[in-house]
Motif scaffolding. Structure first.
Motif, short mmCIF file in Angstrom:
data_model
loop_
_atom_site.label_atom_id
_atom_site.label_comp_id
_atom_site.label_asym_id
_atom_site.label_seq_id
_atom_site.Cartn_x
_atom_site.Cartn_y
_atom_site.Cartn_z
N CYS A 80 -51.29 40.42 -2.27
CA CYS A 80 -52.01 39.23 -1.76
C CYS A 80 -52.57 39.51 -0.37
CB CYS A 80 -51.06 38.03 -1.72
SG CYS A 80 -51.82 36.57 -1.01
N MET A 137 -53.77 37.35 1.61
CA MET A 137 -53.50 36.26 2.54
C MET A 137 -52.15 36.49 3.23
SD MET A 137 -56.14 34.40 2.28
CE MET A 137 -57.53 34.69 1.22
N CYS A 138 -51.15 36.85 2.43
CA CYS A 138 -49.80 36.93 2.99
C CYS A 138 -49.29 38.36 3.02
CB CYS A 138 -48.85 36.06 2.19
SG CYS A 138 -48.64 36.61 0.48
N GLY A 154 -45.67 36.26 -0.25
CA GLY A 154 -45.71 35.02 -1.02
C GLY A 154 -46.31 33.89 -0.22
N CYS A 155 -47.32 33.25 -0.80
CA CYS A 155 -47.94 32.10 -0.14
C CYS A 155 -48.57 31.22 -1.20
CB CYS A 155 -48.98 32.55 0.88
SG CYS A 155 -50.45 33.28 0.15
N CYS A 176 -51.26 32.93 -3.62
CA CYS A 176 -50.76 33.81 -4.69
C CYS A 176 -49.65 33.13 -5.48
CB CYS A 176 -50.29 35.14 -4.11
SG CYS A 176 -48.98 34.99 -2.89
ZN LIG Z 1 -49.92 35.32 -0.83
#
Ligand SMILES: [Zn+2]
Lengths: 803, 341
Positions: free
Chosen positions: B264, B266-267, B271-272, B275
C-alpha cells in the motif's frame, strides 16, 4: 459464500484462527472478502430459566414470570406468552443495554415490579421469529451464562469472493478440502446414513427424464410422517450466519445440506403430486407455473420443468412451484437432488430474472459425488429433526456417470512453465494434499486423477496452477524475459498525437478526455440536419440512458459539456483540446467493424491570459486557436494550408473557416453561433474546431528538415497600406510574395487598424517584409525595386499607401 | 610656514568632507589644488622660508597634494555611488508581485500515466499494439476462451452494438490480434493501451475507462518472467521500495492466473483505510497465456509459452496521484486538471 467458522470446524480442525485461515485462503486463490464477528456483545443479558407464569393482576395481556438467573430468582413482567415453565430464555438484567440502544431498568408496570426484560430474538439483533415472540434457547444452555456466548455471537464468518471456476468452494465441505490441502488437517465427513423403512421408494415411485441432455442426473428420496416445525436453534443460527433465512425444519434442512455439500436440493410435498412419478421435460408452449415467490411464469420449450406427469411443479434448478410447496400441513416429502445443464439453467435464471443460491451453483457446476451424499444427509436430518420415516433407497436416474479427469503431467514442463526447480516428489506431494491421485506412468510423466469435485481442473496447465498455488506463488523467483530484441519505436500516428498534445499544452490548453458515447440529441442541438453524415451514428443496443445512446461522430458535444461544466463552477476562461477517436460507418446496422479515426477537437472561451496586472489579456477567439494550429503546422513543416470562409450548421455566420491542406480537408474552426451556445446553456462566446488527424498525418513532416544559417545579411522594409475591407489578408500576403519574388524571405503583418483616419469600409494593414538572398548581399537598389513592385501589385488590388 | 601648511591641510580636509555634490567638489579642487589654488599659492611663497627648511616644507607640501588628490578622488567615488544608489532606488521592483502569467496547459492525468507506462514497457523491449474499440464477439470473448453462456461473461457486463459487435470490455482482444499478425514468428512482446467499456456506472466504476494490456510469447517464457517484469514495473511506477504480491486467481484466457498486489502506497504496508487494513492494493490481473488462446492465435502451445497482464489505468493514476474519486477523470474539471501543473 459465507463460511461460519465454528460450522467449518465440524468437518476439519486446522488448529488456527479464522483470520489465519483467511490469510492462507487468500494467498492460495480463494479470495477472502472479509472476516466478521457474527453478532454484538450483549453484556448483562443472561440465560434465565422460566420457573412459573402467573397472569398479571391488572392487565390480561401481560404475565408475571418468575425467572431463575442462576442463583437469584427475579420477577419479570412480560408481554409475550410463548414460553413454558422450564424453558430457557434470554433475560436482559437491569442496567444492561440492548443492541438497539434500549436501556433496561428496574420498573413498576401497572402496579407490578419488574426486574429486567425477557427478550425476543429481534431485540438481540437476530433475524428470527416475530417481535412479540420470546426467543426460546436450547435446553442445554446453562442458567446464568451470557447469552451472546450461548448464541455464538463471537463466531467468525469468513466471506469468500470466489472466482467462477471455484464453485467447489460454494460448499462447507469444499472449503474444508481446501483447508486440508493448506494445513494438512484431516477431513471429517458428516453422518449420512439415515435409518430406512419399508417399502422401497423405487417400488412405488417412478422417475422419467425426457430430456437427459438438460437433466443428466435425477435422484429422489421420500420421507413420510414428518412433523413441520422450527428447526433446532443451532441450525437456524448457522443458516443465519450463512445468510439464509430460516423457514421450517424441512426447508431449512434442504438449505443446510446445500451449504454443506454445494448440491441444491428441493423438497416437494409428496401428497400434492397428482401421480406417483416425476417427469422432467421441456415446458410446453403456453404452459404456466406459479413459482414459490407467487409469480405466475409463462413457460417456453427453452425452459426445463419438473412435472408430476401432468402439470409443472418446479422450474428445474431455479425455483420450485407453489402447487407442491412445503406447508404446515405437509406430512410426506419428496427430496430432489439432480444435475442440470449449466447453460440451460443460466439462461432460464436470466430469462426469468431469478438468480438463486441453487441456480448459481448449477450454472457453475456441482460435484457429482455430492448428489447421493446430499440425499442421504438430508434424509438423516429429516429423520432427526422432523421425526420423519425415510423410505428405503434412492430412485436414481444417471445418464452418464461422471468419470474423473485423468491428466498426464510432466514435472519438467511444470517447472518450465513456472520458471522453477520444484522436485518431482514435491509436485506429487502437493497434488496428494489436494486429494488428487498421482501415479507414475513413466519416469518423467505423472498420471494425475482429479477428484470429481474439482471439475475445473481439465488440462495440464490447470494442474500447473494447482502446483504453483500450493507451492506458493510468492516462492517463484523473479526473472526477466530474454530473447531477440524487437524494433519498438512509436508509430507515426502515436508521435503525431504526442506532438499535437505538446504544442497545445505549451500554448495553454488543457487536455480533456470525454466519453466515446454521446446523446444523439446533442447532434440535433448542434443543428446538424437529418441527412448530415455526422447523424449516421452507431447506436448502443443497451445503454443505461440516452446520454450514452450512440457512439460519437464528433468530439464537440463532449467538449461543450466540459465548457458548460466549468463555467458552472465559475471557471470562465477555458482552453481545451481532446485527441480521440470518432466512430463512423456507411452501413447500419453494423455489418463490419466501423472506422475509428483520430480527431483533434479544440474549444476556447473566456480571456487569455486571465486578467492580470502584468500583461493585457484578450478574448480567446478564432485567432487564439488559429495561432496554435499554425504553430503545429509550422512544426510539421506544412505550408500549403488555407483557411477558407465557410459555415457549419452551428457556427457564427461570418466567423468560421474550413481548413485545408493542399486539396485535402483537415477540418473547420469557428465561433459557435450565439443561439446554439444558448441552447447549450453557454452564455459567452466559444470558438471550436475539429480536425482529422489521419489527414494531418499524411501531410506531416515529423522530422524537421533543417536549412543552413543565412550567410548574407537581410534587409527589412515596413509597408502600410489601406485596402478595402473585403480583400482577405491572405490575398495581400500572396501578392507581396509574388511581386517580391525570390528576394522576399518573410512577410509579417505587425499591425491591423480600422477606425479613425481610415475611410469607412477600408482597413490599414502594416507589413514588415524581410528581403534576403542566399548567395549574396542585396543592394539597396534591388531592395527598392522589389519594394516598388510590391507596392504596384498592392495598388492593383485597390490599396493606397498609408502616410 | 609649517604652521600655515598644517592650517591649510585641516581646512582642505574639512572642506572636502563637507562637499555635497560633484559641483562643490570641483570647486574645492580648484580652490585648493588648482593652478591658482591655495596650495600653489603657498608653495610660491616658499622662497621666503629659511633655506634649510625648504626641502622639508617642499616634501610635506607634495605629500599634502597627493593626500588631497586621494581624498577628492574618494569623495568623488562616494558621491557617484550615492547618485547611482538614487537611480537604483528609482528603478526598484517589487519582487513579491506575481509573475506575468505563463500560459501553460497540461495533458490529462490519464495521458500522463499512459505515457509513463509506455515508457517503462518500451524500455523493456515491448512494442505498441493497437486494436479497435468496437470489437467483434470473437476477439473480445470467443478467442479468449470465453464461449457464449460462459459464467465468466458475467464478470464483464457489456455494451452491445449488434449481436456480433460490442464495445470491447478489455484490451485483451489485442493479444489475439497481435499474435495473429506475427504468428508463427517468435517472440511476441507487445503492450496496448486504450479505452474499454463496461456496463456499470457508480462511484467506483465508470462505463468507460482505460486499460493497459501486456503480452509476451516466446519459446521459453515463464511465470517467473511475468513476476520479474511486473515487479520491475511496480518499482518504476511507484518507487524503488515497492513490494509486489501474487495471488492465484482466475481468468478464462490465462492458466495459471494471478492477481497482483503492491504494498500500500498510503501506509507502506502497515494497514490503512485505503487498503482495507490489508497493507496491499490490487493493481492488476495476469497469468500464463492459456494454451487454447495460443492455439487459436497461431502458436503451438507445446513449443511456445507466454504471459499476459492487464491493468486499469485509472486505478494506477488514482494510486499514483492520491486521487479519491474516479469520476474526477471524466469531469474534466479545471480545478482538478490545473493541479497537475
Ligand atoms: Zn494502506
Amino acid at each position: 459464500m459465507r463460511v461460519p467458522y465454528s460450522w467449518l470446524l465440524d468437518y476439519i480442525d486446522p488448529e488456527i484462527s479464522a483470520e489465519e485461515l483467511a490469510n492462507l485462503l487468500t494467498l492460495s486463490g480463494i479470495e477472502v472478502e472479509s472476516v466478521e464477528t457474527f453478532g454484538p456483545n450483549l453484556p448483562g443479558v443472561v440465560v434465565g430459566e422460566v420457573k412459573s407464569l402467573e397472569p398479571h393482576p391488572g392487565r390480561s395481556n401481560l404475565v408475571l414470570v418468575d425467572t431463575d438467573l442462576g442463583g437469584e430468582i427475579v420477577r419479570i413482567v412480560c408481554g409475550a406468552k410463548n414460553m413454558q415453565p422450564g424453558d430457557k430464555v434470554p433475560v436482559a438484567k437491569p442496567g444492561s443495554t440492548l443492541p438497539g440502544g434500549r436501556r433496561i431498568e428496574e420498573a413498576v408496570i401497572y402496579g407490578s415490579s419488574s426486574t429486567g426484560m425477557i427478550c425476543s430474538a429481534q431485540e438481540l439483533d437476530l433475524e428470527l421469529g416475530t417481535e412479540d415472540e420470546i426467543l426460546i434457547l436450547d435446553q442445554d444452555a446453562k442458567t446464568g451464562s451470557p447469552v451472546d456466548k450461548v448464541l455464538g455471537f463471537d463466531d467468525k464468518v469468513i466471506e469468500l469472493e470466489l472466482t467462477p471456476n471455484r464453485s467447489d468452494c460454494l460448499s462447507m465441505i469444499g472449503v474444508a478440502y481446501e483447508t486440508a490441502a493448506l494445513t494438512g488437517a484431516e477431513i471429517k465427513m458428516p453422518a449420512m446414513d439415515p435409518p430406512e423403512t419399508e417399502p422401497s421408494l423405487e417400488s412405488i415411485f417412478n422417475v422419467r427424464i425426457e430430456d437427459p441432455d438438460l437433466c443428466p442426473r435425477y435422484t429422489a428420496r421420500a420421507v413420510k410422517e414428518v412433523e413441520i416445525k422450527k428447526s433446532p436453534l443451532w441450525m437456524q443460527l448457522r443458516l443465519l450466519k450463512a445468510g439464509i433465512r430460516p423457514i421450517s425444519n424441512i426447508v431449512d434442512i434442504t438449505n443446510y445440506v446445500m451449504w454443506e455439500f454445494g448440491q441444491p436440493l428441493h423438497a416437494f410435498d409428496l401428497k400434492l403430486l397428482e401421480s406417483n412419478e416425476i417427469v422432467v421435460r421441456r415446458a410446453e408452449e403456453e404452459e404456466t407455473l406459479v413459482t414459490l415467490d407467487g409469480v405466475e411464469r409463462k413457460l417456453t420449450p427453452e425452459a426445463l420443468v419438473i412435472t408430476d406427469g401432468k402439470t409443472p411443479i418446479g422450474l428445474a434448478g431455479v425455483m420450485g412451484g407453489e402447487n407442491t410447496e412445503i406447508s404446515q400441513a405437509t406430512r410426506e416429502v419428496l427430496i430432489e437432488a439432480a444435475g442440470f445443464n449449466p447453460t440451460n439453467i443460466r439462461r432460464t435464471a436470466r430469462r426469468y430474472n431469478l438468480p438463486s443460491e441453487a441456480s448459481q451453483r448449477f450454472e457453475k457446476g456441482v460435484n457429482p459425488e455430492a448428489v447421493l451424499w446430499s440425499q442421504n444427509r438430508a434424509a438423516l436430518l429429516m429423520n432427526r429433526y422432523a421425526d420423519g420415516k425415510v423410505l428405503q433407497g434412492v430412485v436414481d436416474f444417471n445418464q452418464s456417470p461422471a468419470r474423473p479427469a485423468i491428466i498426464s503431467v510432466n514435472p519438467e514442463r511444470v517447472n518450465r512453465i513456472l520458471g522453477t526447480e520444484i522436485p518431482g516428489n514435491d509436485i506429487r506431494d502437493v497434488l496428494s494434499k489436494l486429494g488428487f491421485k498421482v501415479n507414475s506412468k513413466t519416469s518423467d510423466e505423472l498420471e494425475v486423477i482429479v477428484p470429481l469435485r474439482r471439475g475445473d481442473v481439465k488440462i495440464e496447465e490447470d494442474v500447473v496452477e494447482e502446483v504453483a498455488r500450493l507451492y506458493g506463488y510468492n516462492r517463484i523467483p523473479y526473472t526477466l524475459p530474454r530473447g531477440e530484441l524487437l524494433e519498438n519505436r512509436q508509430t507515426e500516428e502515436e508521435r503525431l498525437h504526442n506532438l499535437t498534445r505538446d504544442i497545445f499544452t505549451a500554448s495553454g490548453f488543457y487536455e480533456a478526455v470525454t466519453y466515446s458515447f454521446i446523446n444523439f440529441n446533442d447532434l440535433v442541438r448542434l443543428r446538424y440536419s437529418a441527412d448530415d453524415p455526422k447523424m449516421k451514428t452507431i447506436p448502443v443496443q443497451n445503454p443505461f440512458s440516452e446520454e450514452q445512446g450512440v457512439m460519437r461522430t464528433t468530439i464537440l458535444p463532449g467538449l461543450l459539456r466540459v465548457i458548460r461544466h466549468n463555467i458552472s463552477h465559475r471557471e470562465l476562461n477555458q482552453l481545451f483540446f481532446e485527441v480521440g477517436s470518432v466512430y463512423e460507418t456507411d452501413n447500419l446496422p453494423l455489418q463490419e467493424l466501423p472506422r475509428e479515426n483520430a480527431r483533434l477537437a479544440v474549444a476556447a472561451t473566456g480571456m487569455v491570459p486571465e486578467q492580470n496586472w502584468a500583461v493585457s489579456s484578450r478574448e480567446a477567439d478564432f485567432f487564439t486557436v488559429k495561432g496554435v494550429l499554425e504553430a503545429l503546422f509550422s512544426r510539421l513543416q506544412i505550408e500549403d494550408y488555407q483557411f477558407i470562409p465557410a459555415q457549419m450548421p452551428f457556427s457564427h455566420p461570418t466567423r468560421c473557416a474550413k481548413v485545408k491542406i493542399g486539396g485535402s480537408e483537415l477540418g473547420f474552426l469557428g465561433q459557435i453561433h450565439p443561439d446554439v451556445a444558448g441552447d447549450w446553456e453557454i452564455d459567452q462566446p466559444v470558438t471550436v474546431g475539429e480536425f482529422d488527424l489521419t489527414v494531418l498525418e499524411k501531410k506531416a513532416n515529423l522530422v524537421p528538415r533543417i536549412n543552413p544559417l543565412p550567410r548574407y545579411p537581410a534587409a527589412s522594409r515596413d509597408l502600410a497600406v489601406v485596402v478595402p475591407r473585403e480583400i482577405p489578408a491572405q490575398q495581400l500576403e500572396q501578392a507581396i510574395k509574388k511581386a517580391g519574388g525570390d528576394l522576399v524571405s518573410e512577410v509579417k503583418l505587425f499591425d491591423l487598424y480600422e477606425g479613425k483616419q481610415i475611410p469607412k469600409g477600408k482597413r490599414s494593414l502594416a507589413y514588415s517584409i524581410t528581403f534576403r538572398l542566399e548567395q549574396r548581399t542585396l543592394t539597396d537598389e534591388e531592395v527598392n525595386r522589389a519594394q516598388e513592385n510590391i507596392q504596384k501589385a498592392l495598388f492593383e488590388l485597390g490599396a493606397v499607401l498609408r502616410s | 610656514m609649517l604652521d600655515k601648511l598644517k592650517e591649510l591641510e585641516d581646512e582642505a580636509k574639512q572642506n572636502i568632507e563637507a562637499v555635497k555634490d560633484l559641483d562643490e567638489l570641483k570647486e574645492a579642487r580648484v580652490r585648493f589644488l588648482g593652478k591658482k589654488g591655495e596650495l600653489t599659492k603657498l608653495l610660491r611663497s616658499l622662497g621666503s622660508a629659511p633655506p634649510e627648511d625648504r626641502p622639508v616644507i617642499g616634501k610635506k607640501a607634495n605629500a599634502l597634494r597627493e593626500e588631497l588628490e586621494r581624498a577628492i578622488e574618494l569623495k568623488e567615488q562616494s558621491l557617484r555611488d550615492a547618485r547611482k544608489g538614487e537611480q537604483w532606488e528609482n528603478e526598484r521592483i517589487d519582487v513579491t508581485l506575481p509573475g506575468s502569467p505563463a500560459t501553460v496547459g497540461q495533458k490529462h492525468p490519464l495521458t500522463l500515466v499512459q505515457e509513463e507506462i509506455k515508457e517503462i514497457f518500451v524500455g523493456l523491449g515491448f512494442q505498441l499494439a493497437y486494436g479497435p474499440e468496437i470489437e467483434s464477439d470473437y476477439y473480445n470473448f470467443e478467442a479468449l476462451n470465453i464461449p457464449a453462456d460462459h459464467p465468466a461473461r458475467d464478470m464483464q457486463d457489456s455494451y452491445y452494438i449488434t449481436d456480433q459487435f460490442l464495445l470491447r470490455t478489455h484490451t485483451s482482444p489485442v493479444q489475439i490480434r497481435a499474435m495473429e499478425k506475427r504468428a508463427p514468428k517468435l517472440p511476441v512482446r507487445v503492450i496496448c493501451l486504450g479505452k474499454v467499456y463496461r456496463r456499470d456506472d457508480d462511484a467506483t466504476h465508470s462505463s468507460m475507462f482505460h486499460q493497459c494490456e501486456g503480452l509476451a510469447v516466446d519459446s521459453d517464457i515463464t511465470f517467473a518472467d511475468l513476476k520479474g517484469t511486473l515487479h520491475l514495473f511496480a518499482r518504476e511506477m511507484f518507487g524503488p521500495g515497492q513490494k509486489v504480491r501474487f495471488r492465484p486467481s482466475f481468468f478464462p484466457f490465462t492458466e495459471p492466473s494471478a492477481e497482483v498486489d503492491i504494498s500500500c502506497i498510503m501506509c507502506g504496508g502497515s494497514g490503512c483505510r485505503v487498503c482495507s487494513n490489508s497493507g496491499w492494493l490490487e493493481i492488476l490481473g495476469a497469468g500464463m497465456v492459456h494454451p487454447r488462446v495460443l492455439e487459436v492465435s497461431g502458436y503451438d502451445p507445446r513449443k511456445s509459452t507466454g504471459f499476459a497482464f492487464g491493468m486499469g489505468i485509472e486505478r494506477i493514476a488514482m494510486l499514483k496521484y492520491g486521487i479519491g474519486d474516479l469520476r474526477l477523470f471524466f469531469s474534466n474539471d479545471l480545478r482538478f486538471l490545473k493541479q497537475f501543473n
